[in-house]
Design a protein around this motif. Structure first.
Motif, PDB file in Angstrom:
ATOM      1  N   THR A   1       0.862  -1.182   0.000  1.00  0.00           N
ATOM      2  CA  THR A   1       0.000   0.000   0.000  1.00  0.00           C
ATOM      3  C   THR A   1       0.897   1.230   0.000  1.00  0.00           C
ATOM      4  OG1 THR A   1      -1.629  -1.176   1.336  1.00  0.00           O
ATOM      5  CG2 THR A   1      -1.897   1.179   1.176  1.00  0.00           C
ATOM      6  N   THR A   2       0.640   2.147  -0.909  1.00  0.00           N
ATOM      7  CA  THR A   2       1.515   3.308  -1.051  1.00  0.00           C
ATOM      8  C   THR A   2       0.735   4.534  -1.498  1.00  0.00           C
ATOM      9  OG1 THR A   2       3.370   4.216  -2.339  1.00  0.00           O
ATOM     10  CG2 THR A   2       2.067   2.527  -3.421  1.00  0.00           C
ATOM     11  N   ASN A   3       1.298   5.714  -1.185  1.00  0.00           N
ATOM     12  CA  ASN A   3       0.677   6.932  -1.720  1.00  0.00           C
ATOM     13  C   ASN A   3       1.161   7.212  -3.145  1.00  0.00           C
ATOM     14  OD1 ASN A   3       3.205   8.294  -1.552  1.00  0.00           O
ATOM     15  ND2 ASN A   3       2.749   9.021   0.511  1.00  0.00           N
ATOM     16  N   ALA A   4       2.079   6.388  -3.632  1.00  0.00           N
ATOM     17  CA  ALA A   4       2.507   6.356  -5.042  1.00  0.00           C
ATOM     18  C   ALA A   4       3.355   7.541  -5.498  1.00  0.00           C
ATOM     19  CB  ALA A   4       1.311   6.173  -5.986  1.00  0.00           C
ATOM     20  N   MET A   5       3.744   8.440  -4.595  1.00  0.00           N
ATOM     21  CA  MET A   5       4.596   9.558  -5.007  1.00  0.00           C
ATOM     22  C   MET A   5       5.941   9.067  -5.543  1.00  0.00           C
ATOM     23  SD  MET A   5       3.831  12.803  -4.925  1.00  0.00           S
ATOM     24  CE  MET A   5       5.095  13.898  -4.299  1.00  0.00           C
ATOM     25  N   LEU A   6       6.420   7.960  -4.981  1.00  0.00           N
ATOM     26  CA  LEU A   6       7.743   7.464  -5.373  1.00  0.00           C
ATOM     27  C   LEU A   6       7.632   6.164  -6.180  1.00  0.00           C
ATOM     28  CD1 LEU A   6       9.397   8.028  -1.867  1.00  0.00           C
ATOM     29  CD2 LEU A   6       9.616   9.484  -3.886  1.00  0.00           C
ATOM     30  N   LEU A   7       6.434   5.893  -6.678  1.00  0.00           N
ATOM     31  CA  LEU A   7       6.202   4.587  -7.294  1.00  0.00           C
ATOM     32  C   LEU A   7       6.742   4.480  -8.722  1.00  0.00           C
ATOM     33  CD1 LEU A   7       4.959   1.779  -7.007  1.00  0.00           C
ATOM     34  CD2 LEU A   7       2.730   2.747  -7.603  1.00  0.00           C
ATOM     35  N   ALA A   8       6.633   5.555  -9.502  1.00  0.00           N
ATOM     36  CA  ALA A   8       6.981   5.437 -10.925  1.00  0.00           C
ATOM     37  C   ALA A   8       8.396   4.874 -11.136  1.00  0.00           C
ATOM     38  CB  ALA A   8       6.793   6.771 -11.638  1.00  0.00           C
ATOM     39  N   PRO A   9       9.425   5.440 -10.480  1.00  0.00           N
ATOM     40  CA  PRO A   9      10.756   4.898 -10.730  1.00  0.00           C
ATOM     41  C   PRO A   9      11.008   3.536 -10.075  1.00  0.00           C
ATOM     42  CG  PRO A   9      10.869   6.752  -9.183  1.00  0.00           C
ATOM     43  CD  PRO A   9       9.451   6.642  -9.623  1.00  0.00           C
TER      44      PRO A   9
ATOM     45  N   ARG B   1       1.139  -7.081  -6.322  1.00  0.00           N
ATOM     46  CA  ARG B   1       0.214  -6.004  -6.691  1.00  0.00           C
ATOM     47  C   ARG B   1       0.338  -4.831  -5.729  1.00  0.00           C
ATOM     48  NH1 ARG B   1      -4.503  -6.639  -3.686  1.00  0.00           N
ATOM     49  NH2 ARG B   1      -4.308  -8.354  -2.233  1.00  0.00           N
ATOM     50  N   VAL B   2      -0.213  -3.696  -6.158  1.00  0.00           N
ATOM     51  CA  VAL B   2      -0.181  -2.503  -5.306  1.00  0.00           C
ATOM     52  C   VAL B   2      -1.590  -1.953  -5.085  1.00  0.00           C
ATOM     53  CG1 VAL B   2       2.151  -1.648  -5.837  1.00  0.00           C
ATOM     54  CG2 VAL B   2       0.255  -0.942  -7.274  1.00  0.00           C
ATOM     55  N   THR B   3      -1.748  -1.353  -3.924  1.00  0.00           N
ATOM     56  CA  THR B   3      -2.931  -0.552  -3.636  1.00  0.00           C
ATOM     57  C   THR B   3      -2.444   0.885  -3.498  1.00  0.00           C
ATOM     58  OG1 THR B   3      -4.031  -2.363  -2.490  1.00  0.00           O
ATOM     59  CG2 THR B   3      -4.780  -0.139  -1.964  1.00  0.00           C
ATOM     60  N   ILE B   4      -3.088   1.773  -4.226  1.00  0.00           N
ATOM     61  CA  ILE B   4      -2.640   3.167  -4.229  1.00  0.00           C
ATOM     62  C   ILE B   4      -3.675   4.036  -3.520  1.00  0.00           C
ATOM     63  CG2 ILE B   4      -2.269   5.151  -5.777  1.00  0.00           C
ATOM     64  CD1 ILE B   4      -0.975   3.133  -7.731  1.00  0.00           C
ATOM     65  N   SER B   5      -3.197   4.856  -2.594  1.00  0.00           N
ATOM     66  CA  SER B   5      -4.118   5.748  -1.890  1.00  0.00           C
ATOM     67  C   SER B   5      -4.232   7.039  -2.679  1.00  0.00           C
ATOM     68  CB  SER B   5      -3.594   6.036  -0.481  1.00  0.00           C
ATOM     69  OG  SER B   5      -3.388   4.808   0.173  1.00  0.00           O
TER      70      SER B   5
ATOM     71  N   GLY C   1       1.405  16.373  -1.687  1.00  0.00           N
ATOM     72  CA  GLY C   1       1.261  15.443  -2.816  1.00  0.00           C
ATOM     73  C   GLY C   1       1.295  16.141  -4.157  1.00  0.00           C
ATOM     74  N   ASP C   2       1.704  15.407  -5.169  1.00  0.00           N
ATOM     75  CA  ASP C   2       1.715  15.916  -6.544  1.00  0.00           C
ATOM     76  C   ASP C   2       0.907  14.920  -7.374  1.00  0.00           C
ATOM     77  OD1 ASP C   2       2.318  16.262  -9.223  1.00  0.00           O
ATOM     78  OD2 ASP C   2       4.370  16.929  -8.835  1.00  0.00           O
ATOM     79  N   LEU C   3      -0.294  15.350  -7.758  1.00  0.00           N
ATOM     80  CA  LEU C   3      -1.242  14.433  -8.398  1.00  0.00           C
ATOM     81  C   LEU C   3      -0.661  13.790  -9.668  1.00  0.00           C
ATOM     82  CD1 LEU C   3      -4.081  13.248  -8.378  1.00  0.00           C
ATOM     83  CD2 LEU C   3      -4.901  15.329  -9.481  1.00  0.00           C
ATOM     84  N   ALA C   4       0.063  14.581 -10.463  1.00  0.00           N
ATOM     85  CA  ALA C   4       0.611  14.033 -11.715  1.00  0.00           C
ATOM     86  C   ALA C   4       1.598  12.911 -11.423  1.00  0.00           C
ATOM     87  CB  ALA C   4       1.288  15.148 -12.512  1.00  0.00           C
ATOM     88  N   ARG C   5       2.393  13.084 -10.371  1.00  0.00           N
ATOM     89  CA  ARG C   5       3.367  12.029 -10.028  1.00  0.00           C
ATOM     90  C   ARG C   5       2.667  10.761  -9.554  1.00  0.00           C
ATOM     91  NH1 ARG C   5       8.366  14.265  -6.538  1.00  0.00           N
ATOM     92  NH2 ARG C   5       8.758  12.042  -6.221  1.00  0.00           N
ATOM     93  N   VAL C   6       1.597  10.932  -8.803  1.00  0.00           N
ATOM     94  CA  VAL C   6       0.845   9.766  -8.325  1.00  0.00           C
ATOM     95  C   VAL C   6       0.246   9.013  -9.524  1.00  0.00           C
ATOM     96  CG1 VAL C   6      -1.194   9.071  -7.002  1.00  0.00           C
ATOM     97  CG2 VAL C   6       0.400  10.754  -6.057  1.00  0.00           C
ATOM     98  N   LEU C   7      -0.293   9.764 -10.474  1.00  0.00           N
ATOM     99  CA  LEU C   7      -0.888   9.111 -11.646  1.00  0.00           C
ATOM    100  C   LEU C   7       0.198   8.443 -12.500  1.00  0.00           C
ATOM    101  CD1 LEU C   7      -3.657  11.726 -12.507  1.00  0.00           C
ATOM    102  CD2 LEU C   7      -3.950   9.476 -11.430  1.00  0.00           C
ATOM    103  N   ASP C   8       1.394   9.037 -12.554  1.00  0.00           N
ATOM    104  CA  ASP C   8       2.513   8.375 -13.241  1.00  0.00           C
ATOM    105  C   ASP C   8       2.859   7.067 -12.538  1.00  0.00           C
ATOM    106  OD1 ASP C   8       2.742  10.382 -15.057  1.00  0.00           O
ATOM    107  OD2 ASP C   8       4.550  11.289 -14.188  1.00  0.00           O
ATOM    108  N   GLY C   9       2.829   7.105 -11.217  1.00  0.00           N
ATOM    109  CA  GLY C   9       3.134   5.912 -10.427  1.00  0.00           C
ATOM    110  C   GLY C   9       2.141   4.808 -10.732  1.00  0.00           C
ATOM    111  N   LEU C  10       0.889   5.204 -10.822  1.00  0.00           N
ATOM    112  CA  LEU C  10      -0.175   4.245 -11.118  1.00  0.00           C
ATOM    113  C   LEU C  10       0.062   3.598 -12.499  1.00  0.00           C
ATOM    114  CD1 LEU C  10      -3.801   5.247 -10.312  1.00  0.00           C
ATOM    115  CD2 LEU C  10      -3.297   3.595 -12.060  1.00  0.00           C
TER     116      LEU C  10
END
Ligand code: SAM
Ligand code: SF4
Ligand code: SF4
Length: 349
Positions: free
Chosen positions: A111-119, A131-135, A152-161
């Protein structure tokens, strides 16, 4: 008889005092976070001077793996890594590799807020994460920013997703904590965005976890109310549970555009088949999200308890568990914060 460490198969089922099996272990790898969601770690409480756990106070990967192996011997087949924000730990793939190799663990999630997920997504998948769960509480920039405590930075979270999907970490679930007057007006927009994408949105009632998140009953939007708001836009039909103890009540869009879930811990508690234990970053084991105290496994680990002893300890803890906080909750007591409870950022949700 319990299987020996050599023949770990997870076919032993340990049941608690209410006959609930232990299936699910949630591991909080650290208590720090790069967000300050007001419903979890409000900025004024968790300010710059706040003292988080030091490295030496946190369990090492070896210690976490030892407990996870023992838990698998007692029946745990599902492990979720959480925090704080687990991706602040750059070496997480090493831990994932170890967990993925444990016999009997067939579901390994994060489970992650996905800010650091993309890389990180590709490496996490290669290490064995399933699998991941994104908040993600809102797709409205302003509301999202507010609900991440301005960090938070919404664009980064969506990139992470997108990166998680690319790496095969699916089905991706999206957790939305719904608060009245804060983000509930943006829920339909978010559902509309994810309909037809295969991503499963789960609408979570704001819970009275801990004592520092300003919980008030009037901020909770009951799932029943949300369900009828959604139904008015898109008819839904109820789905069966995937497995006993699943926390979300599942629904499908009648027009075939996918699935959503409701997690209604406040208004429709599901303690009856709760099968989750939680391990905090400093090695406390909690048998309930709303527990006021845990059992110190770090102490046992650091006084060199072997696998047999740890198994015995864990088994005893689970067998004695009779927790059912949500079923017994009294909102007036929760609002007054009179019960001391562990904070969400420490226990990991
Ligand atoms: N930082 C990661 C994240 O936010 O995904 C993992 C830890 S966070 C504590 C785990 C989950 O708990 C998140 O989905 C978060 O939205 C949820 N959560 C935190 N506080 C909550 C509360 N008071 N009520 C309901 N859910 C909450
Ligand atoms: Fe951090 Fe997750 Fe809590 Fe938000 S919900 S403050 S991202 S731990
Ligand atoms: Fe499980 Fe405690 Fe939540 Fe009930 S309140 S479902 S026992 S974690």
């Amino acid at each position: 008889m319990r299987p020996s460490p050599e023949s770990e198969t997870a076919d032993a089922v340990t049941r608690d005092a209410l006959q609930r099996p232990l299936h699910d272990l949630r591991i909080s790898v650290l208590d720090q976070c790069n967000f300050r969601c007001p419903y979890c770690m409000p900025e004024d409480e968790f300010h710059d001077g706040y003292e988080f756990l030091r490295r030496s106070q946190r369990l090492s990967y070896d210690e976490i793996l030892k407990i996870a192996r023992v838990a698998a011997r007692l029946g745990v087949s599902k492990i979720r890594l959480t925090g704080g924000e687990p991706l602040l730990d750059r070496n997480l793939p090493d831990l994932i590799e170890g967990l993925a190799a444990i016999p009997g663990v067939d579901d390994l999630a994060l489970t992650t807020n996905a800010m650091l997920l993309a890389p990180a997504a590709e490496r996490l998948a290669q290490a064995g994460l399933h699998r991941v769960t994104i908040s993600l509480d809102s797709l409205d920039e302003g509301v999202f920013r507010h609900m991440s405590g301005g960090r938070g930075d919404l664009a980064r979270v969506l990139d992470g997703l997108a990166a998680a999907e690319e790496a095969g970490l699916d089905p991706i679930k999206i957790n939305v904590v719904v608060q009245r007057g804060v983000n509930d007006h943006t829920v339909l927009g978010l559902l509309g965005h994810f309909r037809g994408t295969g991503r499963i949105v789960r609408l979570i009632e704001f819970m009275d976890v801990g004592n520092r998140n300003g919980w008030r009953a009037d901020l909770v939007v009951p799932s029943r109310e949300l369900l009828s708001r959604v139904q008015r836009r898109w008819p839904l039909r109820r789905l069966d549970r995937n497995y006993p103890g699943e926390v979300a009540r599942r629904y499908a869009y009648v027009d075939g555009q996918g699935e959503i879930g409701f997690i209604s811990s406040v208004t429709e508690p599901f303690c009856g088949d709760c099968s989750r234990a939680r391990l905090s970053a400093d090695g406390m084991l909690y048998t309930c999200l709303f527990a006021s105290r845990g059992i110190d496994l770090r102490e046992s680990l650091r006084s060199n308890a072997d696998d047999e002893e740890l198994t015995e300890i864990l088994e005893q803890i689970w067998m004695q568990c009779a927790d059912r906080y949500s079923e017994l909750r009294r909102p007036e007591l929760a609002e007054a914060h009179v019960l001391r409870k562990v904070e969400m950022y420490r226990i990991g949700g």
